[in-house]
Structure formats: C-alpha cells, structure tokens
Design an enzyme around this catalytic site. Structure first.
Site, short mmCIF file in Angstrom:
data_model
loop_
_atom_site.label_atom_id
_atom_site.label_comp_id
_atom_site.label_asym_id
_atom_site.label_seq_id
_atom_site.Cartn_x
_atom_site.Cartn_y
_atom_site.Cartn_z
N ASP A 272 0.87 -1.17 0.00
CA ASP A 272 0.00 0.00 0.00
C ASP A 272 0.91 1.23 0.00
OD1 ASP A 272 -2.11 1.76 0.02
OD2 ASP A 272 -3.25 0.66 1.51
C1 BGC Z 1 -5.05 3.17 -0.02
C2 BGC Z 1 -5.15 2.12 -1.12
C3 BGC Z 1 -4.95 2.76 -2.47
C4 BGC Z 1 -3.64 3.50 -2.50
C5 BGC Z 1 -3.33 4.12 -3.83
C6 BGC Z 1 -3.84 4.06 -0.18
O1 BGC Z 1 -3.92 5.16 0.67
O2 BGC Z 1 -5.03 2.51 1.23
O3 BGC Z 1 -6.38 1.45 -1.04
O4 BGC Z 1 -5.03 1.80 -3.47
O5 BGC Z 1 -3.66 4.51 -1.50
O6 BGC Z 1 -4.11 5.22 -4.10
#
Ligand code: BGC
Length: 745
Positions: A272
C-alpha cells in the site's frame, strides 16, 4: 501525440512459455538498477515532491506510475520509457478505479447488496473498459476486506461482513476488471487488496492494529482473497496495519506462506502507499534499509511511492544481504504482466478512444440497473411505496438530495469531477408535471478533515453559522409543510466513509435526525432515502418513518434509479450485506458469531447489555420488496452425508404478491458440535431470482467439503468433522425454515 492502439483489436494472448522466454530475455540484459526500477512505483501527481517522473523513467527507475490520470501525459511518459530508458520497458499505469471510471457505479458495499455477482462483474467490466480507454492498465481493486465494524470508514469499499458473499463478489469483480484472461485488450489488471485483516482494526479506527487468530483469518478474512486468486487476479496489495504485531507489508506468513505457498498465486504484490517506508514508522524495521530487506524477503515485490526500494535494494544486493535471485524473483511477475498485457507491442493509448467508450449508452444503462439492484427497502408500512406518478406536490429535502458528489460516493477516481443524476433530478424527471420543491436543510460536514480533503482545499467547507443552519432548518420544515408528500434524502457525504473516514458514532451526522423528526411531526407521508457508505443507526426512523430505502452511494445514475424504485418502475430486491447495528457501540456486530453459555431465547439468557438490545436493527441478508414471497418445500437429498461427500438442499420460492419481483434465497448452516465451536449461522449458498406474480421456482444448493469444512484452532489445520448440522433456507439470516442432517465418518 496520438499513437495508435485499437481497443478490442484481436491480439493473441501469449502462452506461458512465450511469457517466460520474453521475461528471461529481458532479465538477461537488465542492470540491477533497472531491475530495482521495475520494483518501484512512483507517484506522478503534481503535489508529490521529488524528481520529475520522466527523469526517473528515463533512467529505468520506475516500473509503474500512479496518481496520474491523463492519456496525453501517459503517452508522453510511455514514450520516454520505450524510447529512452535503457531496456525500453513500458510503464504500467495504475489508479484506483473502484466503482467506475467515468460512468460511476454504486460503491462496492452497494454492489454486494445486489447479491448479484453478475451485476458486479458487469459494473467492473464497464469500469475496466473506460479506464483502459483512458490509458490505465491496472486498478487497485477489488477491495476484499471483510468488515464487521460499521465505524470503520472503509467498509464502503468492500462487500460487507460475510466471507461467502464476499468471495462471490471478489471473483465477480476480478472477472469484470480483467475479462476472460489476464491481458485482454479492453480490460485492466485487478489488484486484490488489502491483504489481510485490515477491516478488523481496533475500535474501527483506520490503520490501527489488528489482532486475529489464525482461525479467524482463514475462515473469515482470507476466503475472498483466495477466491480472487482462483479467479486469476494479477496482483495483490499488502495492507497497512500490524497483523498480530507483524505489519502486513512485511509479513512472510501472509505474502509467502499463504499467498504463494498455499494458494499458488503467480502474480506480484505491491505495497500500500508508503507502506514499505512505514515499516520504520511502525516500529518494526530499524531504518529504511532494514525495511526494504524485510519487505522484499517477506514477498513484497513493488514499493508503492515510499522510495525505499530504490534507495536500498541495490546496496542490499551489493553487500550480500539480498541475492540477485531474490530481486529477479520479484521482477519476473511484473515483467510477465507487462508482456501479457501486450504493452511491448502496444505501449500507447489512442487519445481519442475514451470519448467514444464513455459515450456508449449501455454504460449508463448498466449503471442504472446495477444501482436499482443494489438498493435495499428497509421499511414500507402500509404499502406507502411505490408512490403514485400522479403525485402533484412533493418536497425533496436533505443535504444529500441534490449532491452529485454524495450520489457518486466515496473513492472518486483521481481527477474526476462528479456528474451524477441526483435524487432531486431523478424525481423531477420522473414527475415532469408535478411541483417538486427542494430544501437542503442544515449543512453536514466532518468535524475533522482528512488528509485527502486537504488535497483540494476548495472542497473544505467553512462551518455554517448556527443562525444560518437554523434558517436552513426552518426553510426545510416550511417546504415540507407546503407539500403533500415528503421525500427526505439523508445520510453521509462522500468523504464521510472511505479511507481515514472512520467514525465513533454511526448516527445521521449533523442535525439530520432532528430535521427528520420535525418533518415527520407535520403528519404528512414521509419517505426516507438514505445515501451513505456504511450502516447507520436509524432506530428512531425505523419506528416513525413509514418507508425507508437504503440507496447507498448509487453512482452516476443514482438519482434515476432511486426514482425508478420510489415510483414503482423497479422493484427493490437488494439485501443487506452487513447488519445494521442499533448503535455504534455495538460494533463489531455480525450474524455469524458463536453461541455462548447464555444463548438468546434460553432460560439461561442474561442480557448482553442492560441498556438496550444487542441485536441488529436490521439483520444481515434483510431487504423487503413490493411483492411477497414464500419459501417452502425444504428438502435434502440425504439425511446423512459422508465426510468429503456432498448433498443437495432444495426449496421452492413463490411470488405470492401482485407484482413481479426479486427474492434472494439464502442458505445458512450451523454445525452443532465439533473440534471447535462453530458460528450459530453461516451463509453457504444464495441465489437471486426474479418471479412473476404467482410464479414458483425451485432453487438448489450443494453442500460439500468446501462448505462443511473449516480451519480448526484445536487441530491447527483444515478439518471436516463428522457431526450434526442445522440448515435453514430463507430470505435473511434469521430464516426459520429448518432441517437437519448429519455428516458421518
Ligand atoms: C489506499 C489504497 C490505495 C492507495 C493508492 C492508499 O492510501 O489505502 O487502497 O489503493 O492509497 O491510491
């Protein structure tokens, strides 16, 4: 630049052997720095500090780019990658396309409420076609976190509380995003996230630690992820939080032992955002170097935006802490996906394509139908709904009634501007000859803005002065007073559910309930339409408002779909994918809990709380219709089944009302004793059927080893016990039509 791609053009999908040969050839000529580049995903949004993306790409320093949404910029960056970078490897463009790209579908929690995997598949196939036409290759979805705590904001992104329903929705969404085979020219690669356990955050607080037993993980939290692997998902994303004191992004048990070892996943894992660097923040890794080593060794292939891999991996190889084979193993599946996607042959997007694809009328039609199918009728006293189209004088009231953003809901695609048909617009379109007055009522807003709100300060509302709020309140009541019928559209704004959008209360925010009470006190017929991304505490409404429709965050065509249902052009058939607690303090609350020494309904019963019932206000699986159904003729193909064998459960469902409608027939089991104590009910089958008035249909479900086995804490492995079972078939998780059977050794 308008480099050509022909969307949908025939392209033969390469064989496994061809992919391996191509990847081997690439790896053979790549430097270590370039390999590390492939393991690096960089953010290309303007707000991200650091070197320009084109400069990083030019030196082979990025395998993937996120937080960019512009076909022209994609092509410009891709040109640098394929013409100027050392090995000319194309970039994989990624973005969160969660419930639609331009045509926005209901949020995933709502899609799950359709209990119709084909609808979710259709929605995500449209999302994929639009996203691919915009030049994207990869979406960060589906989100597969089981969520049993209504306070947790990200409950909106998943399929709710149940592993069986969640698994069906997981597989459907993967098929929708990816198409038949990974690499389809008009689809995107899917990403199963967030692996794993994120939904069980302490207190429902986003990012907070999670403690789950192995049995809970394997029986409840893992199944949707395994279903995604079985459906061929190309990528996984690791979760942010600590799982039993090991951050998910540095968790070998999750990423290697289970995901690759047991499930045979062959794609790649991305962290993530910032999660590799955050292994230090979490007090797990000593420093960035340690974080890079531990994440890669745990099975995390691509670093999303933390810049930790590019800073440290080459050094770790140079001093022997990691081997070139470790690096190659991580690079391989990334290159393989690029080969399968055909990016080497066709790296560019046709910049004229998106306009053609989003203009397809079937996309909006699909959004309307999926929204209709996802709505749940919670109450309809005296058959107030459906409303007559001859209604002449309607008041539409509430802060969500005319909010495009609220209607499209959480997780707007980066750079997207909301353009939904609101409920007010939908009602006006349905009643062209009526007087339809609108009042917003007092403003609602988060007490504390999120990091994401800060990206666009223009969206942060200043607080409404109490006098202005009072004036808006009185105006709304006056508007209602002048009408013959009032439709209240209440709930949560888009940024009130989602990431960093947990709440300690699940009440209607602001003065909405007070306004509802004031309007109901006028004595007019009142319909409540809820627009929201989580279960809400609506105890007062459930007792005083005759008709309640849970519309969720229904997307681009949401307002039309609500009007279709309110005025009888569509009959609601959605069912809750998560129970509605009476209040937030009851969370986590879910139907599949185990019995206790003092069960409900027994002489031994002692109250769980002395200040109110602990049971859900509306149970899992619940939802009404404009018609009625009777389920009968529950039959089992055998009273006994051998361990490993299977039996068939059949029942009949009859539409006993006057209009056509849908029912979701649901099958629940309970194992009466065993190696471990088992949940008092578990969903193990469902089917949504459409029946004409008077029509009867037989439904059949199979119960075999997959449905009857479980991971046992006592045995420390998967077991199937030779024990007695209850089985119920009905229309929600409190179904009463019952039979017994026995599994024998
Ligand atoms: C979120 C993810 C997301 C990623 C990219 C993160 O803050 O937890 O679900 O895919 O950002 O935008």
């Amino acid at each position: 630049m308008s480099a050509k791609t022909s969307e949908g053009a025939a392209r033969s999908v390469p064989t496994e052997a061809e992919v391996v040969a191509r990847v081997d050839a690439l790896l053979g000529k790549m430097s270590l720095e370039e390999k590390v580049g492939q393991l690096t995903q960089i953010g290309a949004a303007d707000f991200i500090p650091g070197p320009k993306p084109e400069d990083v790409i030019r030196r082979g320093g990025a395998g993937s780019v996120l937080w960019l949404n512009d076909p022209v910029k994609f092509n410009a960056l891709q040109k640098v990658a394929v013409e100027e970078s050392p090995s000319k490897i194309p970039v994989l463009f990624a973005l969160d396309v969660i419930h639609g790209y331009r045509t926005i579908f209901p949020v995933p929690l709502a899609m799950a409420a359709s209990w119709d995997p084909a609808a979710a598949e259709r929605a995500q196939s449209v999302a994929a076609q639009e996203a691919r036409a915009a030049g994207l290759h990869w979406t960060f979805g589906p989100m597969l976190d089981i969520a049993r705590d209504a306070r947790w904001g990200r409950i909106v992104e998943g399929a709710g509380e149940d592993p069986y329903l969640g698994s069906a929705m997981a597989a459907a969404q993967v098929r929708g995003f990816q198409g038949e085979t990974l690499g389809a020219p008009d689809r995107v690669v899917a990403c199963a996230k967030h692996f794993a356990g994120y939904g069980a955050a302490d207190g429902g607080r986003d990012y907070d630690p999670v403690f789950l037993s192995e049995a809970q993980l394997r029986n409840v939290y893992f199944p949707p992820f395994q279903a995604a692997v079985d459906a061929g998902v190309g990528t996984f994303m690791s979760a942010y939080m600590d799982l039993n004191n090991v951050p998910a992004s540095g968790n070998r048990f999750l990423l290697k032992d289970v995901l690759r070892g047991e499930w045979g996943f062959k794609g790649f894992v991305v962290s993530d955002a910032m999660a590799v660097g955050n292994l230090v923040v979490q007090g797990f890794a000593r420093d960035g170097r340690d974080a890079a080593q531990r994440a890669l060794s745990a099975g995390l292939d691509m670093d999303m935006a933390s810049n930790t891999y590019p800073q440290h991996l080459a050094g770790l190889v140079a001093d022997g802490s990691l081997s070139m084979a470790d690096i190659d193993a991580a690079v391989r599946p990334i290159l393989a996906i690029k080969v399968r996607m055909g990016l080497f042959e066709q790296p560019y997007v046709d910049e004229t394509l998106l306009a053609q694809v989003v203009a397809r009328p079937e996309h909006r039609e699909a959004a309307r139908v999926v929204a209709q199918r996802s709505m749940v009728l919670l109450r309809n006293e005296g058959g107030l709904l459906p409303l007559s189209k001859t209604t002449k004088n309607v008041a539409v009231i509430g802060p969500l009634a005319d909010s495009m953003e609220g209607t499209e809901g959480s997780w707007m695609v980066f750079g997207h501007t909301a353009a939904a048909v609101t409920v007010l617009q939908g009602i006006r379109a349905k009643l062209p000859n009526a007087r339809v007055e609108y009042a917003h009522g007092p403003q609602i807003k988060r007490d504390i803005p999120s990091f994401f709100d800060n990206f666009d300060p223009s969206k942060i509302k200043p607080p409404q002065a109490p006098e202005a709020a009072e004036a808006a309140f009185q105006e709304a009541v006056a508007t209602a007073r002048n009408a013959d019928l009032v439709i209240m559209v209440l709930g949560e704004e888009a940024n009130m559910a989602g990431e960093a959008a947990s709440r300690s209360s699940i009440d209607l925010p602001g003065r909405q309930e007070e306004l509802l009470q004031a309007v109901v006190a006028l004595g007019k017929p009142v319909v409540l339409v809820l627009i929201n991304g989580r279960p809400l505490s609506i105890v007062w409404a459930s007792e005083h408002v005759p008709a309640i429709l849970e519309a969720w965050e229904p997307g681009t065509e949401g307002g039309n779909a609500v009007a279709d249902i309110l005025f009888g052009d569509a009959n609601p058939g959605g069912k809750l994918p998560v129970c509605f607690p009476r209040k937030a303090s009851h969370a986590p609350l879910y139907y599949a809990r185990t019995l206790t020494h003092s069960p409900e309904g027994s002489p031994m019963y002692n109250p769980r709380y002395w200040d109110g019932l602990p049971t859900p206000l509306y149970p899992f699986g619940f939802g009404l219709s404009y018609t009625t159904f009777v389920i009968s003729d529950l039959k089992l193909s055998a009273a006994q089944v051998k361990v490993g064998g299977s039996l068939t459960v059949t029942a009949s469902v009859t539409n006993t009302g006057a209009v056509a409608g849908d029912e979701v027939v649901q099958l629940y089991i309970h194992q009466k004793a065993g190696s471990d104590s088992r949940p008092l009910r578990e969903l193990k089958g469902f089917e949504r059927v459409t029946l004409q008035p008077g029509e009867t249909r037989a439904v059949a479900f199979t119960l075999g080893a997959a449905e009857l086995g479980y991971w046992s804490t006592r045995a420390g492995k998967w077991v199937q016990d030779a024990e007695a079972f209850d089985v119920w078939v009905g229309t929600d998780s409190t179904a009463t039509l019952h039979a017994d059977f026995e599994v024998i050794g």
